[in-house]
Design a protein around this motif. Structure first.
Motif, PDB file in Angstrom:
ATOM      1  N   LEU A 129     -10.920  -6.681  -1.702  1.00 26.49           N
ATOM      2  CA  LEU A 129      -9.599  -7.301  -1.618  1.00 26.49           C
ATOM      3  C   LEU A 129      -9.392  -8.045  -0.302  1.00 26.49           C
ATOM      4  N   HIS A 130      -9.966  -7.527   0.781  1.00 28.26           N
ATOM      5  CA  HIS A 130      -9.766  -8.179   2.078  1.00 28.26           C
ATOM      6  C   HIS A 130     -10.548  -9.488   2.139  1.00 28.26           C
ATOM      7  N   ARG A 172      -9.601  -1.859   1.796  1.00 29.17           N
ATOM      8  CA  ARG A 172      -9.459  -3.097   1.034  1.00 29.17           C
ATOM      9  C   ARG A 172     -10.736  -3.933   1.131  1.00 29.17           C
ATOM     10  N   TYR A 188       0.829  -1.207   0.000  1.00 25.61           N
ATOM     11  CA  TYR A 188       0.000   0.000   0.000  1.00 25.61           C
ATOM     12  C   TYR A 188       0.864   1.257   0.000  1.00 25.61           C
TER      13      TYR A 188
END
Length: 414
Positions: free
Chosen positions: A201-202, A196, A105
């Motif tokens: 994404l998480h 995220r 990130y």
């Protein structure tokens, strides 16, 4: 008695944190579960605790919050609030197992910040979003609220992130960076992983899409962006897979070892650390500018500086030693000069979770060793109990909450 100003910024002091906690437990906690999702506007956040700026800097400890609420209510009666406390701890523990997510990130954000200078289209869209000039009333209002108060309701943060990513088509990293620079409770783990999560994404493949109906309902019809939001969008994807690693081992201090105590923005409650005797001296280091390659908000900087200063004030009273507050990006030089001046070969600080402070501590540690100065990080028992359960989804930790509370002496076993 004068009426409190609803727009006043919170005071970065431990006594103010305890006052806010007591008020929440007395007035809002019993209705928290049914009212917590409503964003009633910047003048009224009474339905939530607004303790996050204090918890983020550990002017208030998670264990203290849990102790206070469980002293008045059973776990089953306030389970939703207890879970929210553990969500913050879950995100921290998850990122401790996967620090490469933070590194990725940071690198991408730095690259995008440079790209803003070279990509007129991206720059124009980004400027409109961060200036509150998108034409989407709710989004623009949340932008103004964030910059003016350093705070947004959690539901508003989710809507904002979803609109940023799926309606405006902006990189999620720049949005996370914008929040991190302006939120008083800006936290490397909670902030990064929440963005995220919204993007998909998480929790792989499961994105959060804001809808006008949901916004209208939970803002009590203050906003209703019909026809302005993306109604369908695929979740974000990434090619890199981040596998869970091990959390660093615990460190300890010898009983007879003289040491200096370092306070950072990660933990401003030095008097509750499990230390061996009193430190020779206490140093507070502030480096909020390391949050981003872009300018950090004034409210954020002021709150961070005030939190560390308050920790120093209490340390001076608790340990009866001299204290010093320094703002610097060159921690290695400051720490080396300070340790030499105070005649100590050991510096102790509270464990810094993944984030800018951890980066600076790691850099300083490597350099200080060459001068025979060791930098020890003391991890709180709460983190040691919680983080091992944060390797996958929140449900794994959720099942362990009663056991963790029992280990902390806050809950009788079933």
């Amino acid at each position: 008695m004068p009426t409190p100003d609803p727009n006043a910024l919170p005071t970065p002091r431990r006594d103010a944190a305890h006052q806010q906690l007591a008020a929440f437990v007395a007035h809002s906690l019993p209705r928290y579960a049914e009212s917590r999702n409503y964003d009633c506007g910047p003048e009224d956040h009474a339905n939530v605790s607004t303790l996050s700026p204090f918890l983020r800097h550990r002017l208030l400890l998670e264990q203290e919050v849990l102790q206070s609420v469980l002293a008045e209510h059973s776990l089953s009666a306030i389970e939703k609030f207890v879970q929210e406390v553990f969500w913050r701890s879950y995100f921290k523990g998850w990122l401790e197992h996967r620090p490469e997510v933070w590194t990725d990130y940071r690198e991408t954000t730095a690259l995008l910040a440079t790209t803003l200078d070279d990509d007129p289209e991206l720059y124009e869209k980004y400027q409109a979003a961060t200036a509150g000039q998108t034409g989407i009333d709710c989004f623009d209002a949340w932008t103004r609220e964030l910059e003016h108060t350093g705070y947004l309701h959690n539901h508003a943060r989710m809507w904002f992130a979803s609109i940023w990513i799926f309606t405006l088509g902006l990189p999620w990293q720049l949005g996370a960076d914008y929040f991190y620079r302006h939120l008083l409770d800006g936290d490397p783990a909670s902030n990064t992983l929440s963005w995220r999560w919204v993007g998909g994404l998480h929790t792989k493949g499961k994105r959060y899409l804001a809808t006008s109906q949901n916004i209208a309902h939970y803002t009590n019809n203050r906003f209703n962006p019909v026809g302005q939001l993306a109604t369908d969008a695929p979740p974000l994807t990434e090619t890199r897979e981040f596998l869970a690693g091990k959390i660093p081992e615990l460190q300890s201090l010898r009983d007879d070892e003289p040491y200096g105590l370092l306070i950072t923005e990660e933990d401003c409650c030095p008097e509750t650390l499990l230390l061996q005797g009193a430190p020779v001296s206490v140093l507070g280091l502030v480096a909020h500018g390391r949050r981003s390659p872009l300018p950090v908000g004034e409210h954020t900087s002021d709150f961070t500086r005030g939190a560390v200063a308050d920790g120093l004030t209490r340390a001076a009273l608790r340990f009866a030693v001299d204290t010093q507050l320094v703002e610097s990006s060159d921690w290695t030089t400051v720490l080396n000069d300070w340790a030499t001046q105070k005649g100590v070969n050991t510096i102790v600080t509270s464990y810094a979770p993944v984030g800018p402070v951890a980066e600076m501590v790691a850099d300083a540690h490597a350099s200080l060793r060459s001068h025979n100065i060791q930098l020890l990080q003391i991890r709180r028992r709460y983190d040691t109990l919680v983080w091992p359960h944060a390797t996958r989804g929140f449900f794994k930790l959720k099942k362990q909450i009663p056991g963790v509370l029992h280990e902390l002496g806050l809950q009788e076993p079933d």
